[in-house]
Enzyme design. Structure first.
Site, PDB file in Angstrom:
ATOM      1  N   SER A  39      35.131  38.417  41.344  1.00  0.00           N
ATOM      2  CA  SER A  39      35.629  38.429  39.965  1.00  0.00           C
ATOM      3  C   SER A  39      37.080  38.797  39.775  1.00  0.00           C
ATOM      4  CB  SER A  39      34.786  39.370  39.111  1.00  0.00           C
ATOM      5  OG  SER A  39      33.644  38.699  38.702  1.00  0.00           O
ATOM      6  N   LYS A  60      40.188  45.710  32.325  1.00  0.00           N
ATOM      7  CA  LYS A  60      38.978  44.929  32.048  1.00  0.00           C
ATOM      8  C   LYS A  60      38.013  45.821  31.262  1.00  0.00           C
ATOM      9  CE  LYS A  60      35.372  42.402  34.636  1.00  0.00           C
ATOM     10  NZ  LYS A  60      34.932  42.025  35.995  1.00  0.00           N
ATOM     11  N   SER A 107      34.593  37.070  36.744  1.00  0.00           N
ATOM     12  CA  SER A 107      34.345  37.564  35.415  1.00  0.00           C
ATOM     13  C   SER A 107      35.549  38.239  34.773  1.00  0.00           C
ATOM     14  CB  SER A 107      33.181  38.555  35.455  1.00  0.00           C
ATOM     15  OG  SER A 107      33.520  39.680  36.243  1.00  0.00           O
TER      16      SER A 107
HETATM   17  N1  GLN Z   1      30.694  35.265  39.855  1.00  0.00           N
HETATM   18  C1  GLN Z   1      29.993  36.358  40.470  1.00  0.00           C
HETATM   19  C2  GLN Z   1      28.803  36.753  39.661  1.00  0.00           C
HETATM   20  O1  GLN Z   1      28.623  36.196  38.612  1.00  0.00           O
HETATM   21  C3  GLN Z   1      30.938  37.499  40.681  1.00  0.00           C
HETATM   22  C4  GLN Z   1      30.974  38.471  39.593  1.00  0.00           C
HETATM   23  C5  GLN Z   1      31.825  39.671  39.883  1.00  0.00           C
HETATM   24  O2  GLN Z   1      32.495  39.744  40.906  1.00  0.00           O
HETATM   25  N2  GLN Z   1      31.743  40.632  38.994  1.00  0.00           N
HETATM   26  O3  GLN Z   1      28.035  37.579  40.056  1.00  0.00           O
END
Ligand code: GLN
Length: 476
Positions: A176, A77, A152
């Site tokens: 994410s 990532k 994400s």
């Molecule tokens: N969807 C969550 C957020 O937007 C999780 C993001 C993540 O785990 N990096 O904060």
């Protein structure tokens, strides 16, 4: 024709193919090329990967000791530092930035002979649930290209889903890794907070962030975890606990477990009824197999998403203050700006809307007059959740829940409604708030054609148990 099923089978293949790593790299490079439209990769390290594959083939053929991840093709990532390679957190603000050091996970992967094939698209600074907040466009779900990949770490999930690499590393601050894994039908593992070093991971919310693993099988995830976990002098929040031999220990499961599930989670109005009934049917099967399964109350379910978004935006507003146009990446080229004006212009143009929203929200909850009402209260809820989780794990071995309330939605469907988007995280943020390990395993297919997963959570540093039951459930 090369095909990948598991690291174990790949290693068997390598044993009688002297140029096997090169064959594998070429295979994945052509798959990446064929699937370019999915937008999973921001950059592919084709030449380097071929070169390293050749070197690894020579090493193996010469009889030298090979690493645990010998020739295993991994993608990262775009929040994980790899020396000499661009790193952008899918943001314009890091335009042109090249990492000057390796993250600890990259160092450990390379020491065990892995091949890093490229960098994956994600939501900007890992903020999002659909990969639509990337400055470089959304990622398509390979199962239905009009649907989101999840986020994400959407690019990483699709990389494994579409067979563009063997393993991908993402980061999980509130789901994410698990949420896109659920949407894409792959395994997504978020280990305990402190299991894997965060050195070289771009920070979103430091007390929540954890590097996680996407894989096709529990065995591959276990092997990768075994390699990348462990203490690190560059990250004081990493545990000194010995790293168990996950890849061998997970085979020893014939135990009967005490499993809890949250009544409120399965009765939640946002939960798709078919997902609820699938989870309930699995719970029945587990009971029939002799596990002890029981519903328990979780009155705080409605509080987890607001608590998560207060605390993570507060931490993000501080973490992201370093991106100011002076130290890294993009700088506004306005000529007559003083320093403050330069910061403003750089940050206004460099950050996307979601990142700005969160910096403002985080600054607000930390500001005097509101701090007690929001930040302190949220910390209190976090403490209460931690106490509760300790009580639960004094009576149960595992908690089972859905990973996400619905299957992958259409691209663009939720972009205008941030609250709706935030609520997709209702089942995943809990594990990050309390720091326990959690995994999403892809065992279901919805009648709408999309895959979905089931989430397992265990007590701190009990990944062995988590992986062992996951393996058992994936086999049955
Ligand atoms: N969807 C969550 C957020 O937007 C999780 C993001 C993540 O785990 N990096 O904060």
């Amino acid at each position: 024709m090369f095909s990948f099923t598991s690291i174990k089978n790949y290693h068997t293949f390598l044993a009688d193919h002297p140029n096997g790593c090169k064959i594998a790299v070429n295979h994945f490079l052509s798959k990446i090329e064929e699937n370019k439209h999915l937008n999973s990769f921001l950059e592919v390290y084709a030449e380097e990967a071929i070169q390293l594959a050749k070197e690894l083939d020579i090493k193996r053929n010469s009889g030298k000791k090979i690493g645990k991840l010998h020739g295993v093709i991994v993608s990262l990532k775009d929040v994980i530092a790899y020396k000499g390679h661009h790193l952008s957190a899918s943001s314009k603000i890091l335009a042109g930035f090249t990492s000057i050091y390796d993250s600890t996970v990259v160092k450990k992967l390379l020491e065990e002979d892995a091949i890093i094939i490229g960098r994956n698209n994600c939501d900007e600074f890992a903020m999002g649930s659909s990969n639509e907040n990337s400055a470089f466009g959304f990622v398509r779900n390979a199962m239905d290209e009009n649907k989101v990949s999840g986020g994400s770490s959407g690019g990483s999930a699709v990389a494994v889903q579409a067979g563009l690499c063997m393993i991908s590393l993402g980061s999980d601050t509130g789901g994410s890794v698990r949420q896109p894994a659920d949407y894409c039908g792959v395994i997504g593992l978020k280990p305990s907070y402190g299991r894997i070093s965060r050195y070289g991971l771009i920070a979103y919310a430091s007390s929540f962030d954890q590097i996680g693993i996407f894989a096709n099988s529990v065995d591959d995830a276990a092997l990768c975890l075994e390699v990348i976990a462990g203490k690190d002098e560059f990250d004081s929040t990493v545990s000194e606990k010995i790293v168990p031999q996950y890849s061998t220990l997970i085979h020893q499961s014939s135990k009967k477990y005490r499993i809890a599930y949250f009544k409120q989670a399965l009765e939640h109005p946002s939960l798709n009824p078919e997902i609820a009934s699938s989870i309930l049917s699995v719970l029945e099967i587990l009971t029939k197999k002799g596990h002890f399964v029981q519903a328990i109350d979780f009155e705080l379910l409605e509080y987890v998403v607001p608590t998560y978004y207060i605390l993570t935006t507060a931490e993000a507003s501080s973490n992201l203050s370093r991106f100011d146009g002076i130290k890294y990446g993009y700088r506004s080229n306005s000529t007559n700006a003083d320093l403050t004006e330069l910061y403003k212009q750089t940050r206004s143009a460099g950050f996307g809307n979601e990142v700005k929203r969160r910096i403002m929200l985080g600054s607000f909850v930390l500001s005097s007059g509101y701090y007690e009402a929001y930040y302190t209260r949220a910390q209190q809820v976090r403490r209460t959740l931690s106490n509760q989780v300790n009580r639960i794990f004094s009576e149960y071995d595992l908690i089972i829940s859905p990973t996400v309330p619905s299957t992958a939605f259409n691209i663009g469907e939720k972009t205008d409604d941030p609250i709706k988007m935030f609520l997709t995280d209702i089942y995943t943020v809990f594990a990050n708030l309390v720091g326990i390990p959690a995994i999403s395993i892809p065992i279901f297919k919805h009648s709408n054609g999309m895959p979905f997963g089931l989430q397992l959570m265990s007590s701190h540093f009990n990944e062995v148990l988590l992986l062992a039951l996951s393996k058992e459930m994936m086999q049955s």
